[in-house]
Design a protein around this motif. Structure first.
Motif, PDB file in Angstrom:
ATOM      1  N   TYR A   1       4.719  43.031  -9.541  1.00 24.22           N
ATOM      2  CA  TYR A   1       5.810  42.298  -8.901  1.00 24.22           C
ATOM      3  C   TYR A   1       5.389  41.707  -7.560  1.00 24.22           C
ATOM      4  CZ  TYR A   1       9.399  43.171 -12.329  1.00 24.22           C
ATOM      5  OH  TYR A   1      10.142  43.139 -13.479  1.00 24.22           O
ATOM      6  N   LEU A   2       5.667  40.408  -7.414  1.00 26.98           N
ATOM      7  CA  LEU A   2       5.427  39.717  -6.152  1.00 26.98           C
ATOM      8  C   LEU A   2       6.667  39.759  -5.264  1.00 26.98           C
ATOM      9  CD1 LEU A   2       3.656  36.530  -7.550  1.00 26.98           C
ATOM     10  CD2 LEU A   2       2.562  38.534  -6.510  1.00 26.98           C
ATOM     11  N   GLY A   3       7.842  39.673  -5.857  1.00 23.30           N
ATOM     12  CA  GLY A   3       9.059  39.690  -5.072  1.00 23.30           C
ATOM     13  C   GLY A   3      10.212  39.052  -5.811  1.00 23.30           C
ATOM     14  N   GLN A   4      11.285  38.788  -5.063  1.00 24.32           N
ATOM     15  CA  GLN A   4      12.526  38.339  -5.661  1.00 24.32           C
ATOM     16  C   GLN A   4      13.329  37.548  -4.641  1.00 24.32           C
ATOM     17  OE1 GLN A   4      15.396  41.521  -6.751  1.00 24.32           O
ATOM     18  NE2 GLN A   4      14.973  40.892  -8.854  1.00 24.32           N
ATOM     19  N   CYS A   5      14.005  36.514  -5.103  1.00 21.27           N
ATOM     20  CA  CYS A   5      14.945  35.748  -4.278  1.00 21.27           C
ATOM     21  C   CYS A   5      16.312  35.796  -4.944  1.00 21.27           C
ATOM     22  CB  CYS A   5      14.508  34.298  -4.140  1.00 21.27           C
ATOM     23  SG  CYS A   5      12.975  34.043  -3.229  1.00 21.27           S
ATOM     24  N   GLY A   6      17.350  35.711  -4.137  1.00 19.58           N
ATOM     25  CA  GLY A   6      18.692  35.685  -4.691  1.00 19.58           C
ATOM     26  C   GLY A   6      19.533  36.809  -4.152  1.00 19.58           C
ATOM     27  N   ALA A   7      20.322  37.437  -5.051  1.00 18.37           N
ATOM     28  CA  ALA A   7      21.205  38.522  -4.636  1.00 18.37           C
ATOM     29  C   ALA A   7      20.407  39.700  -4.082  1.00 18.37           C
ATOM     30  CB  ALA A   7      22.065  38.967  -5.815  1.00 18.37           C
ATOM     31  N   ASP A   8      19.248  39.939  -4.641  1.00 11.97           N
ATOM     32  CA  ASP A   8      18.370  41.025  -4.190  1.00 11.97           C
ATOM     33  C   ASP A   8      17.071  40.422  -3.674  1.00 11.97           C
ATOM     34  OD1 ASP A   8      20.146  43.115  -5.125  1.00 11.97           O
ATOM     35  OD2 ASP A   8      19.529  42.559  -7.147  1.00 11.97           O
ATOM     36  N   GLU A   9      16.885  40.461  -2.360  1.00 14.38           N
ATOM     37  CA  GLU A   9      15.717  39.852  -1.737  1.00 14.38           C
ATOM     38  C   GLU A   9      14.579  40.857  -1.615  1.00 14.38           C
ATOM     39  OE1 GLU A   9      15.374  36.716  -0.734  1.00 14.38           O
ATOM     40  OE2 GLU A   9      17.423  35.997  -1.036  1.00 14.38           O
ATOM     41  N   ALA A  10      13.369  40.403  -1.895  1.00 17.19           N
ATOM     42  CA  ALA A  10      12.172  41.224  -1.688  1.00 17.19           C
ATOM     43  C   ALA A  10      10.988  40.286  -1.529  1.00 17.19           C
ATOM     44  CB  ALA A  10      11.946  42.177  -2.861  1.00 17.19           C
ATOM     45  N   GLY A  11      10.195  40.514  -0.529  1.00 23.25           N
ATOM     46  CA  GLY A  11       9.034  39.675  -0.273  1.00 23.25           C
ATOM     47  C   GLY A  11       8.551  39.865   1.151  1.00 23.25           C
ATOM     48  N   PRO A  12       7.483  39.201   1.515  1.00 26.85           N
ATOM     49  CA  PRO A  12       6.746  38.197   0.740  1.00 26.85           C
ATOM     50  C   PRO A  12       5.859  38.812  -0.338  1.00 26.85           C
ATOM     51  CG  PRO A  12       5.663  38.553   2.837  1.00 26.85           C
ATOM     52  CD  PRO A  12       6.931  39.359   2.880  1.00 26.85           C
ATOM     53  N   GLY A  13       5.368  37.917  -1.196  1.00 27.80           N
ATOM     54  CA  GLY A  13       4.532  38.376  -2.293  1.00 27.80           C
ATOM     55  C   GLY A  13       3.173  37.733  -2.374  1.00 27.80           C
ATOM     56  N   LEU A  14       2.922  36.725  -1.502  1.00 27.26           N
ATOM     57  CA  LEU A  14       1.634  36.039  -1.540  1.00 27.26           C
ATOM     58  C   LEU A  14       1.175  35.684  -0.132  1.00 27.26           C
ATOM     59  CD1 LEU A  14       2.232  33.516  -4.482  1.00 27.26           C
ATOM     60  CD2 LEU A  14       0.637  35.452  -4.531  1.00 27.26           C
ATOM     61  N   ALA A  15      -0.113  35.880   0.113  1.00 31.74           N
ATOM     62  CA  ALA A  15      -0.750  35.340   1.311  1.00 31.74           C
ATOM     63  C   ALA A  15      -1.052  33.866   1.060  1.00 31.74           C
ATOM     64  CB  ALA A  15      -2.037  36.109   1.606  1.00 31.74           C
ATOM     65  N   TRP A  16      -1.284  33.121   2.143  1.00 31.04           N
ATOM     66  CA  TRP A  16      -1.547  31.694   1.980  1.00 31.04           C
ATOM     67  C   TRP A  16      -2.777  31.441   1.115  1.00 31.04           C
ATOM     68  CZ3 TRP A  16       0.324  27.034   1.968  1.00 31.04           C
ATOM     69  CH2 TRP A  16      -0.573  25.944   1.899  1.00 31.04           C
ATOM     70  N   THR A  17      -3.857  32.167   1.330  1.00 34.05           N
ATOM     71  CA  THR A  17      -5.075  31.967   0.546  1.00 34.05           C
ATOM     72  C   THR A  17      -4.803  32.168  -0.938  1.00 34.05           C
ATOM     73  OG1 THR A  17      -6.501  32.663   2.369  1.00 34.05           O
ATOM     74  CG2 THR A  17      -7.438  32.748   0.164  1.00 34.05           C
ATOM     75  N   GLU A  18      -4.003  33.172  -1.269  1.00 29.42           N
ATOM     76  CA  GLU A  18      -3.661  33.424  -2.664  1.00 29.42           C
ATOM     77  C   GLU A  18      -2.821  32.291  -3.238  1.00 29.42           C
ATOM     78  OE1 GLU A  18      -3.506  38.323  -2.362  1.00 29.42           O
ATOM     79  OE2 GLU A  18      -1.674  37.145  -2.129  1.00 29.42           O
ATOM     80  N   LEU A  19      -1.832  31.847  -2.485  1.00 26.41           N
ATOM     81  CA  LEU A  19      -0.984  30.752  -2.945  1.00 26.41           C
ATOM     82  C   LEU A  19      -1.798  29.487  -3.204  1.00 26.41           C
ATOM     83  CD1 LEU A  19       1.772  29.423  -3.509  1.00 26.41           C
ATOM     84  CD2 LEU A  19       1.994  29.056  -1.038  1.00 26.41           C
ATOM     85  N   ALA A  20      -2.646  29.134  -2.254  1.00 23.38           N
ATOM     86  CA  ALA A  20      -3.464  27.934  -2.404  1.00 23.38           C
ATOM     87  C   ALA A  20      -4.415  28.066  -3.586  1.00 23.38           C
ATOM     88  CB  ALA A  20      -4.239  27.670  -1.117  1.00 23.38           C
ATOM     89  N   THR A  21      -4.956  29.255  -3.793  1.00 19.35           N
ATOM     90  CA  THR A  21      -5.864  29.480  -4.922  1.00 19.35           C
ATOM     91  C   THR A  21      -5.138  29.317  -6.254  1.00 19.35           C
ATOM     92  OG1 THR A  21      -7.279  30.988  -3.659  1.00 19.35           O
ATOM     93  CG2 THR A  21      -7.345  31.188  -6.058  1.00 19.35           C
ATOM     94  N   LEU A  22      -3.939  29.899  -6.369  1.00 14.14           N
ATOM     95  CA  LEU A  22      -3.181  29.797  -7.619  1.00 14.14           C
ATOM     96  C   LEU A  22      -2.758  28.360  -7.888  1.00 14.14           C
ATOM     97  CD1 LEU A  22      -0.929  32.985  -7.615  1.00 14.14           C
ATOM     98  CD2 LEU A  22      -3.222  32.664  -8.507  1.00 14.14           C
ATOM     99  N   ALA A  23      -2.467  27.620  -6.833  1.00 17.77           N
ATOM    100  CA  ALA A  23      -2.080  26.222  -7.021  1.00 17.77           C
ATOM    101  C   ALA A  23      -3.215  25.397  -7.611  1.00 17.77           C
ATOM    102  CB  ALA A  23      -1.634  25.623  -5.692  1.00 17.77           C
ATOM    103  N   GLU A  24      -4.428  25.661  -7.167  1.00 16.87           N
ATOM    104  CA  GLU A  24      -5.569  24.848  -7.567  1.00 16.87           C
ATOM    105  C   GLU A  24      -6.358  25.433  -8.726  1.00 16.87           C
ATOM    106  OE1 GLU A  24      -6.221  21.927  -6.470  1.00 16.87           O
ATOM    107  OE2 GLU A  24      -4.796  21.847  -4.793  1.00 16.87           O
ATOM    108  N   ALA A  25      -6.008  26.642  -9.152  1.00 15.88           N
ATOM    109  CA  ALA A  25      -6.817  27.342 -10.145  1.00 15.88           C
ATOM    110  C   ALA A  25      -6.911  26.572 -11.456  1.00 15.88           C
ATOM    111  CB  ALA A  25      -6.236  28.731 -10.413  1.00 15.88           C
ATOM    112  N   ALA A  26      -8.130  26.465 -11.954  1.00 16.94           N
ATOM    113  CA  ALA A  26      -8.326  25.884 -13.290  1.00 16.94           C
ATOM    114  C   ALA A  26      -7.876  26.904 -14.318  1.00 16.94           C
ATOM    115  CB  ALA A  26      -9.792  25.534 -13.487  1.00 16.94           C
ATOM    116  N   GLN A  27      -7.313  26.424 -15.405  1.00 17.81           N
ATOM    117  CA  GLN A  27      -6.850  27.337 -16.434  1.00 17.81           C
ATOM    118  C   GLN A  27      -7.104  26.738 -17.806  1.00 17.81           C
ATOM    119  OE1 GLN A  27      -3.694  24.502 -16.190  1.00 17.81           O
ATOM    120  NE2 GLN A  27      -4.609  25.565 -14.483  1.00 17.81           N
TER     121      GLN A  27
END
Length: 240
Positions: free
Chosen positions: A106-132
């Motif tokens: 689990y990374l986290g949750q938004c809405g009625a039940d909040e939990a986070g953060p779930g990603l560091a910037w480096t991780e977010l940028a990596t997942l955005a650009e990741a080849a799949q």
């Protein structure tokens, strides 16, 4: 007809459908990103107010199957975003999965039940650009970045972070004149002496978060085998 999505480790009894078609609509991105900001003036961002309201209703309807958007990344991992709509509450769940784990991370949750953060910037940028190699899920790097952006929380972000988010917003249909301002709101003006920070401990190669509200105070997908944890850490950071 929408494709059914099966996630064995997720909540029983809920019907999940692939929601990647939503990514074509600027109203979706505005609704999704407002999870952490609040109600916007849609017209300011180039989205018709009635279209925006229809999208919000679509994303929160407990009578319909729950939309799922997927971000496949290195090593057979996938990040999931699920619009979980109960009769009395609406949440958006963010998690990662690998078919060999037998559990979710689990990374986290938004809405009625909040939990986070779930990603560091480096991780977010990596997942955005990741080849799949997967044929499922989002392939556009701007869409991948914005989908997972609500989970971002990092006191040590590079200067280009705001510009990258602004470019992604404009690419996904947000009015370019307002994209920079919105990016500043979404990314924030964090200083290096603020919170949260991300560190790797002796317990796991996967970084943990200093925020007391983050599910990642403990290693992500705790309990997976050591080699699986290393694979996940490498995938989140673009190594290997």
């Amino acid at each position: 007809m929408a494709l059914t999505v099966h996630i064995p480790e997720y909540l029983e009894g809920c019907e999940l459908i692939a929601g990647e078609d939503l990514a074509r609509e600027p109203a979706f991105w505005l609704a999704h990103l407002m999870l952490t900001v609040g109600d916007p003036d849609p017209e300011r961002y180039g989205v018709d107010a009635s279209v925006y309201e229809e999208m919000v209703e679509r994303l929160s309807n407990p009578e319909e199957p729950w939309p799922v958007l997927r971000v496949p990344f290195q090593g057979g991992h996938t990040a999931y975003v699920v619009y979980a709509n109960f009769d009395d509450a609406n949440n958006v769940d963010f998690f990662v999965r690998h078919h060999e784990w037998g559990r979710l991370g689990y990374l986290g949750q938004c809405g009625a039940d909040e939990a986070g953060p779930g990603l560091a910037w480096t991780e977010l940028a990596t997942l955005a650009e990741a080849a799949q190699n997967s044929s499922e899920g989002l392939t556009d790097s701007s869409q991948r970045l914005l989908l997972l952006l609500p989970m971002l929380g990092d006191a040590e972000m590079p200067r280009e972070a705001r510009h990258m988010v602004a470019q992604a917003l404009a690419h996904c249909g947000i009015r370019s004149e307002a994209a920079d301002e919105l990016a500043t709101v979404l990314v924030g003006e964090q200083e290096s002496d603020s919170e949260p920070h991300w560190t790797v401990t002796a317990d796991s190669p996967v970084a943990v978060c200093s925020s007391s509200y983050s599910p990642r105070q403990i290693p992500l997908a705790l309990g997976i085998a050591p080699h699986q944890a290393q694979d996940l850490a490498d995938a989140l950071n673009g190594r290997g």
